[in-house]
Scaffold this active site. Sequence first.
Site, PDB file in Angstrom:
ATOM      1  N   THR A   1       0.860  -1.182   0.000  1.00 13.77           N
ATOM      2  CA  THR A   1       0.000   0.000   0.000  1.00 13.77           C
ATOM      3  C   THR A   1       0.894   1.229   0.000  1.00 13.77           C
ATOM      4  O   THR A   1       1.921   1.268   0.698  1.00 13.77           O
ATOM      5  CB  THR A   1      -1.020   0.000   1.156  1.00 13.77           C
ATOM      6  OG1 THR A   1      -1.854   1.164   1.026  1.00 13.77           O
ATOM      7  CG2 THR A   1      -0.366   0.004   2.522  1.00 13.77           C
ATOM      8  N   GLU A   2       0.537   2.212  -0.830  1.00 14.19           N
ATOM      9  CA  GLU A   2       1.422   3.348  -1.092  1.00 14.19           C
ATOM     10  C   GLU A   2       1.781   4.117   0.173  1.00 14.19           C
ATOM     11  O   GLU A   2       2.824   4.753   0.243  1.00 14.19           O
ATOM     12  CB  GLU A   2       0.767   4.302  -2.104  1.00 14.19           C
ATOM     13  CG  GLU A   2      -0.492   4.984  -1.569  1.00 14.19           C
ATOM     14  CD  GLU A   2      -1.199   5.833  -2.619  1.00 14.19           C
ATOM     15  OE1 GLU A   2      -0.895   5.699  -3.807  1.00 14.19           O
ATOM     16  OE2 GLU A   2      -2.061   6.647  -2.232  1.00 14.19           O
ATOM     17  N   ASN A   3       0.887   4.052   1.179  1.00 14.39           N
ATOM     18  CA  ASN A   3       1.138   4.787   2.409  1.00 14.39           C
ATOM     19  C   ASN A   3       2.066   4.041   3.350  1.00 14.39           C
ATOM     20  O   ASN A   3       2.038   4.270   4.558  1.00 14.39           O
ATOM     21  CB  ASN A   3      -0.176   5.178   3.096  1.00 14.39           C
ATOM     22  CG  ASN A   3      -1.124   4.024   3.285  1.00 14.39           C
ATOM     23  OD1 ASN A   3      -1.392   3.267   2.353  1.00 14.39           O
ATOM     24  ND2 ASN A   3      -1.631   3.862   4.485  1.00 14.39           N
TER      25      ASN A   3
END
Lengths: 227, 220
Positions: free
Chosen positions: A60-62
Amino acid sequence: MSVTSVPALQHTDRGPLSRDEMAQALARDIPRGAYVNLGIGQPTTVADHLPPESGVIFHTENGMLGMGPAATGDAIDPDLINAGKLPVTELPGASYFHHADSFAMMRGGHLDLCVLGAYQVSAAGDLANWHTGDPEAIPAVGGAMDLAVGAKQVFVLMSLFTKSGESKLVEACTYPITALHCVDRVYTDVATFDLTTGEAVGVRETWGISFDELSARLDVPLTWAGS
Amino acid sequence: MTQLCASVDDAVAGIADGSTVLVGGFGITGMPFALIDALIRQGAQDLTVVSNNAGNGDTGLAALLAAGRVRKVVCSFPRQTDSWVFDELYRSGRIELEVAPQGSLAERMRAAGAGIGGLYTPTGVGTLLAEGKETREIGGREYVLELPIAADVALIAAHAADPLGNLVYRKTARNFAPVMATAATTTIVQVAHVVEVGDLDPEAVVTPGIYVDRIVQVAA
């Protein structure tokens, strides 16, 4: 290869795929053990068809690898969310990292595959999924451009036609571009396309429509993938 | 030298009008709410805020925007279901917006913190967000030049700190904070726990204290 020689790939005895079936069709093509990023919205539902035993590891990009399913009840932790800002869980073997590292993983070509939604995809694999071009709209790009240029493979999951019946698979995108020549495959409700076959767009499978009917509705030249 | 502040108001003292302020968080996860509330009380205005989003709901960054203190927002994703404060300011022409791809936003701050004068990235090539920017072909691939984002102040949240400013984070609340900590002249951190020097495992420290100027403990 003639159309009639591949009846197994041309499912005219049924209607188009449901949204869940679309996600399932895409999930079947994700290699075991791949590092995968799922975009916000419908792409997220692909995870429902990739249980931990598939060996697929979600990014997940976060800032996380090893993301688990959505969190519910007592498992909800405000410090643990996905790119859509919804609460998720962590699987054994998960890791956390900061945003520059997270996007270095994408841009650096370490991520095997990402799944994105789209407004339009061109026959050459150009992707338009961040901006409608409406001057009144507030532009918001998020991680879409980084994912599209960075992941080794880009799969798009979308309905093939707009509500007014126009194809979203086009000769050239009229919406603002997210990235050029980046899309490898397009999974839709009526057909799966391979954009890496060369001159014509490869059709891998159809549902509720024949290859010939599909060809008649699209402005891009089609061929059976693998033919 | 890291300063352990007695209050959030002490922690944000001296932030000047016109400052560029990095604000940590991905949505509300990792957002330094207490520091933002203190900044609103402190009164600095005409700020340029760099953050992933442009505020959610009516608290945190959204409250700073609603107070009229922000001239410009640099972010990747302003438009959300709960970004009504920003949306209204933007549509009425009362706030400037620079949209940046999320990875370029992070890397531009990393570059500033690392003393790098810019970076060539393939992200954005051929798009509206590369318009007016220098491009260059390297190894047969086209790249766009992105310039560093250096700031006067970073406001971030961490899970725990020691008095030397060493920081550890919790889960995805880490997000932009370690990068922002490096890119600001003054990095101000709100933490849930302040521990003794030596209590943090040196192997587990994510942000070394050299990047941290002020820490303040807030209720977890």
